[in-house]
Design a protein around this motif. Structure first.
Motif, PDB file in Angstrom:
ATOM      1  N   GLY A   1     -10.304  16.847 -73.254  1.00  0.00           N
ATOM      2  CA  GLY A   1      -9.217  15.911 -73.535  1.00  0.00           C
ATOM      3  C   GLY A   1      -8.122  15.972 -72.488  1.00  0.00           C
ATOM      4  O   GLY A   1      -7.588  14.935 -72.060  1.00  0.00           O
ATOM      5  N   GLU A   2      -7.782  17.198 -72.049  1.00  0.00           N
ATOM      6  CA  GLU A   2      -6.763  17.342 -71.011  1.00  0.00           C
ATOM      7  C   GLU A   2      -7.229  16.697 -69.708  1.00  0.00           C
ATOM      8  O   GLU A   2      -6.408  16.135 -68.958  1.00  0.00           O
ATOM      9  N   LEU A   3      -8.530  16.766 -69.445  1.00  0.00           N
ATOM     10  CA  LEU A   3      -9.053  16.121 -68.244  1.00  0.00           C
ATOM     11  C   LEU A   3      -8.955  14.603 -68.323  1.00  0.00           C
ATOM     12  O   LEU A   3      -8.703  13.920 -67.323  1.00  0.00           O
ATOM     13  N   ALA A   4      -9.159  14.091 -69.537  1.00  0.00           N
ATOM     14  CA  ALA A   4      -9.157  12.633 -69.697  1.00  0.00           C
ATOM     15  C   ALA A   4      -7.751  12.045 -69.603  1.00  0.00           C
ATOM     16  O   ALA A   4      -7.566  10.892 -69.185  1.00  0.00           O
ATOM     17  N   VAL A   5      -6.728  12.834 -69.998  1.00  0.00           N
ATOM     18  CA  VAL A   5      -5.368  12.312 -70.067  1.00  0.00           C
ATOM     19  C   VAL A   5      -4.862  11.794 -68.714  1.00  0.00           C
ATOM     20  O   VAL A   5      -4.333  10.666 -68.631  1.00  0.00           O
ATOM     21  N   PRO A   6      -4.972  12.539 -67.607  1.00  0.00           N
ATOM     22  CA  PRO A   6      -4.470  11.991 -66.324  1.00  0.00           C
ATOM     23  C   PRO A   6      -5.159  10.687 -65.923  1.00  0.00           C
ATOM     24  O   PRO A   6      -4.499   9.770 -65.410  1.00  0.00           O
ATOM     25  N   TYR A   7      -6.467  10.616 -66.126  1.00  0.00           N
ATOM     26  CA  TYR A   7      -7.182   9.380 -65.771  1.00  0.00           C
ATOM     27  C   TYR A   7      -6.666   8.209 -66.602  1.00  0.00           C
ATOM     28  O   TYR A   7      -6.377   7.118 -66.074  1.00  0.00           O
ATOM     29  N   LEU A   8      -6.507   8.445 -67.931  1.00  0.00           N
ATOM     30  CA  LEU A   8      -6.037   7.361 -68.801  1.00  0.00           C
ATOM     31  C   LEU A   8      -4.603   6.956 -68.473  1.00  0.00           C
ATOM     32  O   LEU A   8      -4.260   5.766 -68.480  1.00  0.00           O
ATOM     33  N   ILE A   9      -3.763   7.936 -68.158  1.00  0.00           N
ATOM     34  CA  ILE A   9      -2.383   7.608 -67.782  1.00  0.00           C
ATOM     35  C   ILE A   9      -2.366   6.818 -66.470  1.00  0.00           C
ATOM     36  O   ILE A   9      -1.616   5.839 -66.309  1.00  0.00           O
ATOM     37  N   GLY A  10      -3.207   7.246 -65.531  1.00  0.00           N
ATOM     38  CA  GLY A  10      -3.275   6.523 -64.257  1.00  0.00           C
ATOM     39  C   GLY A  10      -3.695   5.081 -64.439  1.00  0.00           C
ATOM     40  O   GLY A  10      -3.098   4.154 -63.842  1.00  0.00           O
ATOM     41  N   ARG A  11      -4.711   4.848 -65.274  1.00  0.00           N
ATOM     42  CA  ARG A  11      -5.148   3.471 -65.528  1.00  0.00           C
ATOM     43  C   ARG A  11      -4.056   2.678 -66.230  1.00  0.00           C
ATOM     44  O   ARG A  11      -3.858   1.474 -65.960  1.00  0.00           O
ATOM     45  N   THR A  12      -3.347   3.353 -67.143  1.00  0.00           N
ATOM     46  CA  THR A  12      -2.264   2.665 -67.860  1.00  0.00           C
ATOM     47  C   THR A  12      -1.151   2.259 -66.894  1.00  0.00           C
ATOM     48  O   THR A  12      -0.624   1.135 -66.946  1.00  0.00           O
ATOM     49  N   VAL A  13      -0.774   3.180 -66.016  1.00  0.00           N
ATOM     50  CA  VAL A  13       0.280   2.886 -65.039  1.00  0.00           C
ATOM     51  C   VAL A  13      -0.125   1.722 -64.134  1.00  0.00           C
ATOM     52  O   VAL A  13       0.648   0.777 -63.893  1.00  0.00           O
ATOM     53  N   ASP A  14      -1.362   1.782 -63.636  1.00  0.00           N
ATOM     54  CA  ASP A  14      -1.823   0.695 -62.758  1.00  0.00           C
ATOM     55  C   ASP A  14      -1.821  -0.649 -63.488  1.00  0.00           C
ATOM     56  O   ASP A  14      -1.467  -1.691 -62.930  1.00  0.00           O
ATOM     57  N   ALA A  15      -2.220  -0.616 -64.769  1.00  0.00           N
ATOM     58  CA  ALA A  15      -2.280  -1.857 -65.544  1.00  0.00           C
ATOM     59  C   ALA A  15      -0.888  -2.437 -65.739  1.00  0.00           C
ATOM     60  O   ALA A  15      -0.667  -3.653 -65.605  1.00  0.00           O
ATOM     61  N   PHE A  16       0.089  -1.577 -66.059  1.00  0.00           N
ATOM     62  CA  PHE A  16       1.446  -2.091 -66.287  1.00  0.00           C
ATOM     63  C   PHE A  16       2.127  -2.476 -64.970  1.00  0.00           C
ATOM     64  O   PHE A  16       2.909  -3.426 -64.934  1.00  0.00           O
ATOM     65  N   VAL A  17       1.867  -1.731 -63.877  1.00  0.00           N
ATOM     66  CA  VAL A  17       2.453  -2.094 -62.576  1.00  0.00           C
ATOM     67  C   VAL A  17       1.936  -3.449 -62.122  1.00  0.00           C
ATOM     68  O   VAL A  17       2.682  -4.290 -61.595  1.00  0.00           O
ATOM     69  N   ALA A  18       0.639  -3.681 -62.337  1.00  0.00           N
ATOM     70  CA  ALA A  18       0.041  -4.963 -61.924  1.00  0.00           C
ATOM     71  C   ALA A  18       0.267  -6.048 -62.967  1.00  0.00           C
ATOM     72  O   ALA A  18      -0.207  -7.176 -62.785  1.00  0.00           O
ATOM     73  N   ARG A  19       0.959  -5.695 -64.065  1.00  0.00           N
ATOM     74  CA  ARG A  19       1.229  -6.632 -65.158  1.00  0.00           C
ATOM     75  C   ARG A  19      -0.060  -7.253 -65.701  1.00  0.00           C
ATOM     76  O   ARG A  19      -0.128  -8.445 -65.984  1.00  0.00           O
ATOM     77  N   GLN A  20      -1.062  -6.374 -65.831  1.00  0.00           N
ATOM     78  CA  GLN A  20      -2.334  -6.833 -66.405  1.00  0.00           C
ATOM     79  C   GLN A  20      -2.232  -6.856 -67.922  1.00  0.00           C
ATOM     80  O   GLN A  20      -1.580  -5.994 -68.523  1.00  0.00           O
ATOM     81  N   PRO A  21      -2.922  -7.797 -68.568  1.00  0.00           N
ATOM     82  CA  PRO A  21      -2.840  -7.884 -70.036  1.00  0.00           C
ATOM     83  C   PRO A  21      -3.577  -6.746 -70.739  1.00  0.00           C
ATOM     84  O   PRO A  21      -3.408  -6.535 -71.940  1.00  0.00           O
ATOM     85  N   GLY A  22      -4.412  -5.988 -70.029  1.00  0.00           N
ATOM     86  CA  GLY A  22      -5.202  -4.922 -70.692  1.00  0.00           C
ATOM     87  C   GLY A  22      -4.515  -3.580 -70.703  1.00  0.00           C
ATOM     88  O   GLY A  22      -5.183  -2.545 -70.903  1.00  0.00           O
ATOM     89  N   GLY A  23      -3.216  -3.509 -70.501  1.00  0.00           N
ATOM     90  CA  GLY A  23      -2.529  -2.221 -70.467  1.00  0.00           C
ATOM     91  C   GLY A  23      -2.408  -1.553 -71.825  1.00  0.00           C
ATOM     92  O   GLY A  23      -2.445  -0.325 -71.943  1.00  0.00           O
ATOM     93  N   THR A  24      -2.272  -2.338 -72.879  1.00  0.00           N
ATOM     94  CA  THR A  24      -2.085  -1.776 -74.225  1.00  0.00           C
ATOM     95  C   THR A  24      -3.272  -0.929 -74.675  1.00  0.00           C
ATOM     96  O   THR A  24      -3.080   0.167 -75.228  1.00  0.00           O
TER      97      THR A  24
END
Length: 547
Positions: free
Chosen positions: A32-55
């Protein structure tokens, strides 16, 4: 593999379900700890790019963090349960082994040392499942971080790999040094415990002599060595912490520097750079293993001490039963621990007194007859059967044993005797037992008894247990003259016709015996009726205080 390491491996393997639960929670939490950075990174990229799939990515982040917290909570519970189970198993195993070893255990280790090894050391060794599982679980984020960084940017993997090698070398040196130092610390603890038990055993003598201050200094004399080992442990831990701790920020700076250049070159996104930085920290998680490695070192040192107790040879029993017989005891070419008995026969149904000066071997001869000790050479037989070849149950059913200072076993006085009739009356114990609040049902802890009363309970237990042979090792020394005469009468007129072997100090006991075995300087000087031996001035000198 060292004996202590084999013991730890067996402890983990036989630890029941708890090591498995601990391993599952540790691995799942690390994943789970390994998955958290990847998921946070994808979330950040999604919100920075204003993609609708960030939620959805944000929801997955929350779920992963919740899973890590759940695994950590379950891991805390599993660590406690696994340590308690392992320590209890080890303690029970040590206790059974020591009881099965007999007197050899106390000849090899002082009583306080045995208590320390079965208590503190078994508890330390019992933490092995927790420390080993937790340490190995740290490999999951390390390996996962290496894989993740390889997927993001292989050049970053080389930076992390170099740092991990440095951390592993520091942990390896720390484990070796700490195991040695912890062993010395535990050895001094055992020495202090042994001295304390000796002091408590002689508490009345110390109080009467007014030597409490001197005895306190003797008991606590090893404290400076204990302090030195403790300081050495602290220094080893501090040194390893500094060495491995410096690596983590250096690794993070190195990864961020290389990642920054790649971000500027357009080879990484902001989210990937964040994930790379987090994976660098996770990959260096081995630096946080100092506590687990230190615990493992202490467990290894403790297990080595416990393994030394378990290496003692237990008393082996055979499969034979006794044929019908009068209880004849034969010593054939027997010698043991400085006592040379040679050939000696104790006729069935007779009363034999063993006399001699202090240290002549009376108690050892009695122990050989009751198989509380085995001869180094020769054989001891009961009705023609070597004692070694009898089953445990047959041996203890045939021989009753009474000591100078008996330990009463059981919940109540009746259980300590094993009989509430003729045996207690023969030992002159029935009258005072019936005066107790609940008679034979009185709990032992609520039955204050003098030394003589305890001896009478011990004698009653021997009378109740031994079907063919009664061995009494100075078991009437605390009785008053009248009671001793009454017990002596019961011994010499035993209506069951049992053989009686008595390690005696009193003239009256020797005079009532059918034969006397006279020991001197670890050898049988003479044997025969008391009135015949009495003609020898050396024999009379054994009882000089009474005559």
């Amino acid at each position: 593999m060292r004996a202590g390491d084999r013991l730890l491996t067996g402890t983990i393997r036989r630890g029941g379900p708890w090591p498995a639960v601990l391993a599952v929670t540790a691995v799942a939490g690390a994943a789970g700890e390994l998955a958290v950075p990847y998921l946070i990174g994808r979330t950040v990229d999604a919100f920075v790019a204003r993609q609708p799939g960030g939620t959805p990515w944000l929801a997955l982040c929350a779920a992963a963090i919740a899973a890590v917290m759940l695994c950590e909570s379950a891991g805390v519970w599993a660590r406690g349960a696994s340590s308690a189970h392992a320590a209890a198993t080890l303690r029970l195993g040590v206790l059974r082994h020591v009881l099965g070893t007999g007197q050899a255990a106390t000849r090899r280790f002082p009583e306080g040392e045995l208590v320390t090894r079965a208590g503190l050391n078994a508890e330390e060794a019992g933490r092995a499942p927790e420390t080993v599982t937790s340490a190995l679980a740290l490999l999951v984020p390390t390996v996962g971080a290496l894989v993740a960084l390889t997927l993001i940017a292989p050049v970053l993997t080389l930076t992390l790999g170099a740092g991990i090698v440095v951390i592993l070398l520091a942990l390896r040196a720390f484990l070796r040094a700490t195991t040695t130092i912890a062993g010395g610390y535990q050895e001094v603890q055992g020495e202090i415990a042994a001295r304390l038990v000796d002091a408590m055993d002689g508490a009345r003598t110390i109080a009467a002599a007014g030597t409490a201050a001197q005895e306190s200094r003797r008991v606590l004399a090893p404290l400076p060595r204990l302090r030195a080992h403790g300081l050495a442990l602290w220094r080893a831990n501090a040194s390893a912490a500094v060495q491995s701790g410096v690596v983590v920020p250096l690794l993070e700076v190195a990864v961020l520097t290389a990642g920054g250049f790649m971000l500027a070159a357009g080879e990484l996104t902001i989210g990937e750079l964040y994930a790379a930085a987090r994976y660098a920290v996770l990959g260096a998680a081995l630096s946080t293993a100092l506590g687990h490695v230190g615990g493992l070192a202490r467990a290894r040192a403790a297990a080595e001490r416990v393994a030394e107790v378990l290496a003692l040879t237990q008393v082996a029993h055979g499969t034979r039963r006794l044929p019908p017989g009068p209880g004849t005891v034969e010593f054939r070419d027997v010698s043991a621990y400085g006592l040379d008995v040679g050939d000696l026969t104790v006729p069935g149904g007779s009363v034999t007194a063993v006399v001699g000066r202090s240290g002549s071997g009376k108690s050892l001869l009695a122990a050989l007859a009751g198989r509380l000790a085995d001869p180094e050479r020769g054989t001891v037989l009961l009705d023609g059967v070597p004692l070694r070849e009898l089953t445990r149950a047959e041996l203890r059913r045939a021989i009753g044993y009474a000591f100078e200072r008996p330990v009463l076993v059981g919940e109540t006085v009746g259980e300590a005797i094993g009989d509430t009739g003729a045996a207690a009356r023969a030992a002159c114990a029935d009258a005072f037992v019936r005066r107790l609040p609940l008679g034979y049902g009185t709990p032992l802890r609520d039955a204050p008894m003098s030394g003589g009363e305890r001896q009478r309970i011990g004698l009653a237990r021997a009378f109740a247990q031994g079907e063919r042979l009664l061995v009494l090792d100075d078991a009437t020394s605390s009785l008053d003259t009248v009671t001793e005469r009454q017990v002596g009468q019961a011994l010499t007129t035993d209506d069951r016709g049992r053989t009686r072997l008595i390690a005696a100090h009193r003239l009256a006991t020797a005079a009532r015996a059918d034969q006397v075995v006279w020991l001197e300087d670890g050898k049988v000087r003479a044997r025969g009726p008391h009135h015949t031996l009495w003609q020898d001035p050396g024999y009379r000198a054994v009882f000089q205080g009474e005559t």
